[in-house]
Structure formats: C-alpha cells, structure tokens
Scaffold this motif. Structure first.
Motif, PDB file in Angstrom:
ATOM      1  N   TYR A   1       4.567  -2.979  -4.844  1.00 49.41           N
ATOM      2  CA  TYR A   1       4.431  -2.735  -6.264  1.00 49.41           C
ATOM      3  C   TYR A   1       3.200  -3.492  -6.764  1.00 49.41           C
ATOM      4  O   TYR A   1       2.302  -3.817  -5.990  1.00 49.41           O
TER       5      TYR A   1
ATOM      6  N   HIS B   1       6.367   0.163 -12.069  1.00 51.78           N
ATOM      7  CA  HIS B   1       6.080   1.147 -11.021  1.00 51.78           C
ATOM      8  C   HIS B   1       6.848   2.442 -11.256  1.00 51.78           C
ATOM      9  O   HIS B   1       6.281   3.544 -11.188  1.00 51.78           O
TER      10      HIS B   1
ATOM     11  N   GLY C   1       0.486  -1.150  -5.736  1.00 52.50           N
ATOM     12  CA  GLY C   1       1.461  -0.068  -5.813  1.00 52.50           C
ATOM     13  C   GLY C   1       1.071   0.976  -6.827  1.00 52.50           C
ATOM     14  O   GLY C   1       1.196   2.193  -6.582  1.00 52.50           O
TER      15      GLY C   1
END
Length: 385
Positions: A260, A299, A264
């Motif tokens: 992440y 995310h 990410g």
C-alpha cells in the motif's frame, strides 16, 4: 452422604417430607416414653396435624404456617381438656420451623405477625406455668431467636445468590451480544475486502474483454494487448484473493501483506492505465508512515473509485486522484473526467456502500455525488488519530 445431601437440595419437597416424618417419629417416641398420656387418639391426631403440613412448607408457606399454629392451639387446648401436659409434643418444633420458613421465603412482616400469633398461643402460657418455667421460657426465646437469625442469614444468602445469578445472566447476554456483533462486523469486513478484490479485477477484465471483442478484427495488436491485460489483471486479482483468504486463515506476516502507500497507489494507477483509463495522480505529503488501517482504506477508496470510473465512464474515461496529507487528516479525492455517460457494466451500489462503511470504521467523513459540471466526485477525509 454428601451426594445424598446434594440430591435432596434439588428436591425440596422430598426433604420437607423427611422433616415432617422425623417430627412425627419423635412424637411417637415421646408417646411410648410418657405414661402420662391419657388419650392415644388425640395424641395421634395432634401429632399428624402438627407434623404433616411441614411437607408443603416451601410450596405454601403462609397457609402451612397458620395451619400449624392453629393445630398447635387445638392440641394444647385438647391436652388441657384431658389433663395432659403441653410440653411433651416434639412436633411443636414445627412452629419455629415455620417462623424460619416465613422469614426466609416470604418476608419479615409475615414472620413478625406469625411470632405474635405464637406468643398468643396457649402453649406458651402452659409452659410458663410449668415447674421449670424459667428454663422453658429461656429455651423458647433461644429457639425462636435462632430460627429468626437463621432465616435472616438464609435470606441474605439467597438475595446474594440471586444478585450474582442476575449479574451472570447479564454478563452472559452481553457476551453473546458482543460475540454476535463481532461476527457481524467480521463478516462485513470480509465481504468488503472480497468485494474490493474481486469486483475490481473482474470489472477491469470485463472492460478489457469488451474492448478486445471490438478490436479483434480491426486492430489485432490492440486486441492482443487487451487480452494480455486481462491475463495480468486476472493473475493479480487471483494472487490478492489468495492472500486475503490466507490472512483470514492464519496470522498475517509482514511479507504476506499487500503493498500500500505511495507504491501501492502508483501500482493501482498503472494497472488502470493499462486497462484504458487515463489517470492523473497527485500525492502530497508522506503517505508511507501512516497506520496500516488508514493506508489500506486509502488504497481501497482509490481502487474502488477508479474501477467505477472505468465501468461507468463511457468512451475514453479519465480520472484525477488526489491524496493529500494534512496536519490532522488525509484528504482523498477522486474525480472522473467528462465522458459519454454510458455504462459498460451495470452497478449494484455495493461499492459505494463498502466505501462508506470503510470510512465510517476509520472515523472519517465521505462525500460522493455529482459536481456542478456533471462530474462524479468521491471525497473522503480520514483522521490520522
């Protein structure tokens, strides 16, 4: 003996029957050991009237108590009528037993009224006229005093046991409720994670498959690229799905955690770009030292929002992603570009619902809707603490 005692504790009526039988037995013994008895029939009737009701003392304490008191008075007066002494009836112990029963199972007020009735009973007057009057009066006071104290102790113990039982029931109910809430929360979390993983990958694959079907004859190279993207997206979605299931089965390790943070987000943008979505990414501030929960939330918000843009953005979809770290929170904003408005895949609304739930868990605020120029915007503010 201990087993028998525990067995009797669970069968109070049998225990009271044994108590009544014991009183009657002592009455019989006293009958054969006293030559002064002049009326055996009166004795048997009196003994039965005093002892037999004891078997129902806990089922009907008021009725049995006053029945025993009335029987005692009749036995006393009947004995005086035939010239018998009133101090040779062991079954008269039913009186203090019923005083104990009333206080323990009914209340002090009933017990006090019953004690007054006992004092007015002719038997005490006869005991007072006995040769050993002082002994009998002292013995009577001690006997009834012991019955009262024992009843108070039992009543306090029963009240304590009932309070403890009530607390245990409340604690058990609260434990079950918390367990149900935990299970429901976990099921919601798992459903949200699986939706984010599967829906994202499948949506991209569907869009790519539709594009490949249109370009397979006109532009084979583009169709081949779309098929390659479908394959890569499917493998990535499958890997993330396996990782999610593995996390549910075992304790997560750092090497098993998905990537992440800034890397990410860049990976998600790159994958969506390869799928045909024109994405502009803006990241401000350090996003790699925040808590894993907030990082995962960012995310998933970006992933779900870009997936929705790809699905519903029509021809040549575009989007702008801004993730800004501020002093007290992180601002996440995703805005789609102007498109044709057609939908490649019909939505169910679960994605937006999942985003609201995720933001609510993180104690943040989410706004989702159309702007003044007709674009769709998702804006979330996630507190750092």
């Amino acid at each position: 003996m201990r087993r028998f005692s525990l067995w009797l504790r669970g069968k109070p009526f049998i225990a009271d029957m044994l108590l009544a039988g014991t009183l009657f037995f002592f009455e019989v013994v006293s009958f054969f050991s006293n030559v002064e008895m002049m009326s055996p029939m009166l004795f048997v009737v009196g003994a039965a009237a005093l002892s037999a009701p004891i078997a129902w003392r806990r089922r009907h304490p008021r009725t049995v108590a006053w029945a025993v008191l009335a029987s005692s008075l009749i036995v006393t007066l009947g004995g005086l009528a035939v010239g018998e002494r009133a101090d040779i009836h062991p079954a008269a112990l039913a009186l203090p037993i019923m005083l104990y029963t009333l206080i323990a199972y009914v209340g002090r007020r009933e017990g006090l009224l019953y004690l007054v009735g006992v004092l007015l009973d002719g038997g005490l007057a006869v005991w007072a006229l006995h040769d050993d009057a002082v002994f009998f009066v002292l013995f009577t006071v001690l006997l009834y005093g012991f019955a009262w104290i024992a009843a108070e102790f039992l009543g306090a113990r029963r009240a304590y046991d009932e309070a403890v039982e009530a607390k245990l029931l409340v604690a058990e109910y609260d434990r079950d409720r918390r367990a149900e809430e935990a299970v429901a929360h976990e099921r919601t979390r798992i459903a949200r994670e699986l939706h984010d993983v599967i829906a994202h990958g499948v949506s991209v694959m569907i869009v790519q498959a539709d594009g490949a079907s249109y370009a397979i004859r006109r532009d084979p190279d583009r169709a081949e690229e779309a098929v390659a993207n479908i394959s890569a997206t499917g493998r990535q979605a499958l890997a993330e799905l396996r990782r999610t299931v593995a996390l549910l089965r075992t304790t997560p390790h750092s090497e098993d955690m998905p990537m992440y943070g800034t890397a990410g987000l860049a990976k998600v943008v790159d994958m969506m770009s390869r799928a045909g979505l024109n994405v502009e990414l803006e990241q401000t501030g350090n996003l790699d030292d925040i808590s894993p929960a907030i990082s995962l939330g960012i995310h998933r918000l970006v992933q779900e929002s870009l997936t929705n843009v790809l699905r519903h953005g029509g021809h040549a979809p575009r989007a702008r992603v801004a993730v800004v770290r501020r002093e007290e929170d992180i601002l996440v904003e995703i805005v789609n570009g102007a498109g044709s408005g057609t939908s490649a895949v019909e939505g169910t609304g679960n994605g937006l619902l999942g985003m609201r739930e995720r933001v609510a868990v993180l104690q943040g605020a989410l706004e989702a809707g159309r702007t003044a120029d007709g674009r769709w915007r998702v804006r979330a503010e996630l507190p750092l603490e």
